[in-house]
Design a protein around this motif. Sequence first.
Motif, PDB file in Angstrom:
ATOM      1  N   UNK A 213      17.120  14.520  20.416  1.00  0.00           N
ATOM      2  CA  UNK A 213      16.234  15.549  19.870  1.00  0.00           C
ATOM      3  C   UNK A 213      15.929  15.271  18.399  1.00  0.00           C
ATOM      4  N   UNK A 214      16.950  14.931  17.636  1.00  0.00           N
ATOM      5  CA  UNK A 214      16.761  14.663  16.203  1.00  0.00           C
ATOM      6  C   UNK A 214      15.872  13.440  15.982  1.00  0.00           C
ATOM      7  N   UNK A 215      16.116  12.373  16.721  1.00  0.00           N
ATOM      8  CA  UNK A 215      15.309  11.158  16.565  1.00  0.00           C
ATOM      9  C   UNK A 215      13.858  11.432  16.967  1.00  0.00           C
ATOM     10  N   UNK A 216      13.670  12.158  18.058  1.00  0.00           N
ATOM     11  CA  UNK A 216      12.309  12.480  18.511  1.00  0.00           C
ATOM     12  C   UNK A 216      11.556  13.265  17.446  1.00  0.00           C
ATOM     13  N   UNK A 217      12.160  14.324  16.956  1.00  0.00           N
ATOM     14  CA  UNK A 217      11.503  15.172  15.954  1.00  0.00           C
ATOM     15  C   UNK A 217      11.216  14.384  14.677  1.00  0.00           C
ATOM     16  N   UNK A 218      12.156  13.582  14.230  1.00  0.00           N
ATOM     17  CA  UNK A 218      11.980  12.843  12.977  1.00  0.00           C
ATOM     18  C   UNK A 218      10.885  11.795  13.096  1.00  0.00           C
ATOM     19  N   UNK A 219      10.872  11.045  14.190  1.00  0.00           N
ATOM     20  CA  UNK A 219       9.829  10.040  14.368  1.00  0.00           C
ATOM     21  C   UNK A 219       8.445  10.686  14.481  1.00  0.00           C
ATOM     22  N   UNK A 220       8.365  11.790  15.226  1.00  0.00           N
ATOM     23  CA  UNK A 220       7.073  12.468  15.350  1.00  0.00           C
ATOM     24  C   UNK A 220       6.622  13.036  14.008  1.00  0.00           C
ATOM     25  N   UNK A 221       7.564  13.546  13.213  1.00  0.00           N
ATOM     26  CA  UNK A 221       7.215  14.047  11.879  1.00  0.00           C
ATOM     27  C   UNK A 221       6.683  12.915  11.006  1.00  0.00           C
ATOM     28  N   UNK A 222       7.294  11.733  11.114  1.00  0.00           N
ATOM     29  CA  UNK A 222       6.866  10.591  10.308  1.00  0.00           C
ATOM     30  C   UNK A 222       5.443  10.152  10.640  1.00  0.00           C
ATOM     31  N   UNK A 223       5.055  10.219  11.916  1.00  0.00           N
ATOM     32  CA  UNK A 223       3.720   9.721  12.282  1.00  0.00           C
ATOM     33  C   UNK A 223       2.668  10.820  12.314  1.00  0.00           C
ATOM     34  N   UNK A 224       3.062  12.075  12.571  1.00  0.00           N
ATOM     35  CA  UNK A 224       2.079  13.160  12.632  1.00  0.00           C
ATOM     36  C   UNK A 224       1.841  13.798  11.268  1.00  0.00           C
ATOM     37  N   UNK A 225       2.861  13.868  10.447  1.00  0.00           N
ATOM     38  CA  UNK A 225       2.712  14.456   9.120  1.00  0.00           C
ATOM     39  C   UNK A 225       3.382  13.561   8.080  1.00  0.00           C
ATOM     40  N   UNK A 226       2.829  12.381   7.815  1.00  0.00           N
ATOM     41  CA  UNK A 226       3.426  11.486   6.825  1.00  0.00           C
ATOM     42  C   UNK A 226       3.327  12.072   5.427  1.00  0.00           C
ATOM     43  N   UNK A 227       4.460  12.209   4.772  1.00  0.00           N
ATOM     44  CA  UNK A 227       4.493  12.766   3.417  1.00  0.00           C
ATOM     45  C   UNK A 227       5.387  11.876   2.559  1.00  0.00           C
ATOM     46  N   UNK A 228       4.811  11.316   1.519  1.00  0.00           N
ATOM     47  CA  UNK A 228       5.517  10.338   0.704  1.00  0.00           C
ATOM     48  C   UNK A 228       6.802  10.894   0.111  1.00  0.00           C
ATOM     49  N   UNK A 229       6.784  12.163  -0.304  1.00  0.00           N
ATOM     50  CA  UNK A 229       7.959  12.722  -0.963  1.00  0.00           C
ATOM     51  C   UNK A 229       9.092  13.038   0.005  1.00  0.00           C
TER      52      UNK A 229
ATOM     53  N   UNK B 245       0.841  -1.190   0.000  1.00  0.00           N
ATOM     54  CA  UNK B 245       0.000   0.000   0.000  1.00  0.00           C
ATOM     55  C   UNK B 245       0.878   1.243   0.000  1.00  0.00           C
ATOM     56  N   UNK B 246       0.601   2.227  -0.819  1.00  0.00           N
ATOM     57  CA  UNK B 246       1.427   3.430  -0.848  1.00  0.00           C
ATOM     58  C   UNK B 246       1.398   4.158   0.479  1.00  0.00           C
ATOM     59  N   UNK B 247       2.501   4.752   0.809  1.00  0.00           N
ATOM     60  CA  UNK B 247       2.629   5.496   2.060  1.00  0.00           C
ATOM     61  C   UNK B 247       1.703   6.710   2.048  1.00  0.00           C
ATOM     62  N   UNK B 248       0.910   6.882   3.115  1.00  0.00           N
ATOM     63  CA  UNK B 248      -0.053   7.989   3.255  1.00  0.00           C
ATOM     64  C   UNK B 248      -1.023   8.042   2.073  1.00  0.00           C
ATOM     65  N   UNK B 249      -1.463   6.851   1.647  1.00  0.00           N
ATOM     66  CA  UNK B 249      -2.401   6.759   0.528  1.00  0.00           C
ATOM     67  C   UNK B 249      -1.865   7.434  -0.738  1.00  0.00           C
ATOM     68  N   UNK B 250      -0.540   7.477  -0.842  1.00  0.00           N
ATOM     69  CA  UNK B 250       0.081   8.032  -2.046  1.00  0.00           C
ATOM     70  C   UNK B 250       0.013   9.528  -2.149  1.00  0.00           C
ATOM     71  N   UNK B 251      -0.455  10.217  -1.120  1.00  0.00           N
ATOM     72  CA  UNK B 251      -0.606  11.662  -1.196  1.00  0.00           C
ATOM     73  C   UNK B 251       0.689  12.352  -0.790  1.00  0.00           C
ATOM     74  N   UNK B 252       1.234  13.129  -1.671  1.00  0.00           N
ATOM     75  CA  UNK B 252       2.412  13.930  -1.355  1.00  0.00           C
ATOM     76  C   UNK B 252       1.941  15.356  -1.126  1.00  0.00           C
ATOM     77  N   UNK B 253       2.108  15.817   0.100  1.00  0.00           N
ATOM     78  CA  UNK B 253       1.593  17.129   0.455  1.00  0.00           C
ATOM     79  C   UNK B 253       2.689  18.171   0.321  1.00  0.00           C
ATOM     80  N   UNK B 254       2.372  19.298  -0.276  1.00  0.00           N
ATOM     81  CA  UNK B 254       3.357  20.336  -0.488  1.00  0.00           C
ATOM     82  C   UNK B 254       3.781  20.954   0.834  1.00  0.00           C
ATOM     83  N   UNK B 255       5.070  21.305   0.871  1.00  0.00           N
ATOM     84  CA  UNK B 255       5.588  22.035   2.025  1.00  0.00           C
ATOM     85  C   UNK B 255       4.947  23.418   2.045  1.00  0.00           C
TER      86      UNK B 255
END
Length: 521
Positions: A204-220, A1-11
Amino acid sequence: MPYNNGQAVKQTTGIDANKAFWISLVLAFLVLAGWSFASPHMASPDEPAHAAKAAATVRGEFMADESEFKAGRGTFVLPALFQRGWELGCFAFHPDTPANCVPAIEGDLDTPSDVQSHVARYNPLYYALIGIPSLFPLSEWTFVAMRLVSAAINAVLIALTMRVLVQLRRPTLPLLGAFAAMTPMALFIGSSMTPQGPEIFGSLLVTVTLLALVFEPQADLLRSRAWILVVGTAFFALARGLSPVYMFILIVVVLAVAPSYRAVGELLSDRRFWLPLGLCAGLTVTGLLYTLLSGSLALGVVFPDPTLTGRDVVVQMVRNTDYYFEQILGTFGWGDTHLPMWVLVLIGGTALLVGTFGVAFSAWRGRVALAGVLLLSLGLPILVQLASFHEAGLVWQGKYVLPLAMMAPVLAGFLAAHARIGEHVNGAILRVAVAVVAFYQVVAITVNLHRYINGASGPWFEIIPDAWMPMIPLALVLAVFVAAWVVVVVLVRSLSYRAQEWPEESSAAMSATRATSSSAD
């Protein structure tokens, strides 16, 4: 299954991530370098031991001679400069003693000498990097160069953290959480020769990156975030003995607060994530195995009180809670340089501000997770000491739990941002709060400089005769430090206004993600 339903959200901030990285790298290095010059040689706890370990590591001495000491403490055969390092701490534990008591570093610095270190069993990764300057002609600048290499490592970790944050659709409150987490104590540690710097900023880096992955999943962004996670894990999990334990807690908390377990499943099923994830797991297991097999938690300089009981440990540590909290915020030198209470209130108040937003605007899982992080920050040290006081005595310091405690404001920032408070409100709060952060950071380094130049009780508006001075002009240290923070405030202000102009398609994507989260919960 595509990550985040395949939706790439713009920054939404319109900021180039690579540009943000390089600007953050320069600013973070200038701030940390300022701290490196603002303290005399060996003015950070155990720096002589860390310097000796680093010099030994780059010379291929991975095992110390422990025959005459308790486990964990031993001697390396090193140039005489590193024995001199143990003679430079005449001011340690004496806040009213300025640093002009330090003897000059001169004479033959290359003669092989037996040099003690009580961190002889620590993981060699960090030391192999900061020890490189010791291979060049030796002088008092060698210690400065080793500090600056450490500062550069930590600056890279901070810059990568900022790179992840500016790519969020709603970055303001997570940014505020990150700035609140980087207390003056964290920056002081990051400027010193100690593996706790990479442990703190890797966390700090690991915390921010993991939270970004689960709170704002973006395929791109998956690939870049995944490899950034590997870098953070390498420095975090391999830093110190308890680092793998902190890593495990961090992962559990992130999974507990994930808005959508469906999105987590899509993340784990994405082939692009498998190799980085495997490397992260391998690095964490390696760190754990190293701790278990090397005995790196042994402290050969500690002689425990045989009359100490488990009850005594609990009572003393509970009574010391306020001191441990102060150490998290800012207690410099060998625990002898204290900030005024009003500065501590500002530092703690900034974290409390973002924490209040996190509690007020998160669901019950987020509130439980925040409470859990805070309780573990208080309770885990007691459990560690109960398991080790017979061999190690009562040695805990508040700074040891910083990799875990700093997760609280960061997590709170992500939880509040996910609640979709008006970004114009978030931006206004961020602009004021970062100005406060810059102010107390400048005050903190000024207090530190005053302590070493004139002594803690010395005059504020004159300099005593024959005072210690940084190895570069004092005015330059302060000017660069202040300028760096002014630039940080200006750039954050600009980012906060850009974040208020996020495009409509991002709003729609956010709504879709939140709908998925609700159905998953």
